[in-house]
Design an enzyme around this catalytic site. Structure first.
Site, PDB file in Angstrom:
ATOM      1  N   ARG A  62       0.815  -1.222   0.000  1.00 45.67           N
ATOM      2  CA  ARG A  62       0.000   0.000   0.000  1.00 45.67           C
ATOM      3  C   ARG A  62       0.842   1.263   0.000  1.00 45.67           C
ATOM      4  O   ARG A  62       0.380   2.322  -0.431  1.00 45.67           O
ATOM      5  CB  ARG A  62      -1.006  -0.024   1.147  1.00 45.67           C
ATOM      6  CG  ARG A  62      -2.110  -1.054   0.892  1.00 45.67           C
ATOM      7  CD  ARG A  62      -3.007  -1.208   2.054  1.00 45.67           C
ATOM      8  NE  ARG A  62      -2.248  -1.732   3.182  1.00 45.67           N
ATOM      9  CZ  ARG A  62      -2.758  -2.324   4.226  1.00 45.67           C
ATOM     10  NH1 ARG A  62      -4.050  -2.449   4.330  1.00 45.67           N
ATOM     11  NH2 ARG A  62      -2.004  -2.767   5.193  1.00 45.67           N
ATOM     12  N   GLU A  99       4.732  -9.389  15.134  1.00 41.04           N
ATOM     13  CA  GLU A  99       4.127  -9.773  16.406  1.00 41.04           C
ATOM     14  C   GLU A  99       4.269 -11.275  16.651  1.00 41.04           C
ATOM     15  O   GLU A  99       4.547 -11.706  17.760  1.00 41.04           O
ATOM     16  CB  GLU A  99       2.650  -9.374  16.418  1.00 41.04           C
ATOM     17  CG  GLU A  99       1.996  -9.573  17.759  1.00 41.04           C
ATOM     18  CD  GLU A  99       0.564  -9.064  17.780  1.00 41.04           C
ATOM     19  OE1 GLU A  99      -0.091  -9.278  18.807  1.00 41.04           O
ATOM     20  OE2 GLU A  99       0.110  -8.476  16.791  1.00 41.04           O
TER      21      GLU A  99
END
Length: 177
Positions: A62, A99
């Site tokens: 993006r 994460e």
């Protein structure tokens, strides 16, 4: 540029994505709204048109959407920072923590202007891990990171601790989920 544009209203908020308890700030709704997308590009141009930026590096995927028209508007080169294995030929790579695991990004060192100032662009700045890896790649290729830009910033995730004193600009920030 329309300074009264409500960018917050143009950003879709998706609760419990990608997992329960996370509020996802989805910029695809900006892309589906020509007025919102134009606002973002105009704002980027206003922020950087008087700064000395020699090139813009875009983070897959993006970041490409915002950085490419921005580079065109400023008449500067676009450098692609891609996921590992997506660029042919000689690359520099950098691993970074996610994460739940690890990721790796790459850049063509030949595309990075040695000794020049490069702005690194992504759609959203969250924990700062991807941007930190990208800035490390740009520096390893011999350029100076002039700053970081994200349409959306999530400072409550403490990206500043990861990104240090690199100048960061965003168009909108959310201080909580």
């Amino acid at each position: 540029m329309d300074t009264n544009f409500n960018l917050d209203a143009a950003i879709r908020k998706v609760p419990d994505f990608p997992k329960k308890g996370i509020l996802f700030y989805d910029i695809t709704s900006i892309l589906a709204n020509p007025e919102a997308f134009k606002y973002c590009l105009d704002a980027m141009e206003d922020l950087y048109k008087h700064e000395h930026i020699d090139a813009v590096a875009a983070i897959e995927s993006r970041g490409f959407v915002f950085a490419a028209p921005f580079a065109d508007r400023l008449g500067i080169p676009l450098i692609l920072i891609r996921k590992k294995g997506k660029l042919p030929g000689k690359t520099l790579s950098k691993k970074y923590l996610l994460e739940y695991g690890e990721a790796e990004i790459e850049v063509h060192p030949a595309d990075v202007p040695v000794g020049k100032r490069v702005l690194v662009v992504d759609d959203l700045i969250a924990t700062g891990g991807t941007l930190r890896a990208a800035t490390d790649l740009i520096a390893a290729a011999g350029a100076q990171v002039a700053g970081l830009f994200g349409v959306v910033g999530l400072p409550f995730l403490n990206y500043r601790a990861v990104l240090g004193d690199i100048p960061i600009r965003t168009l909108i920030e959310y201080d909580h989920e």
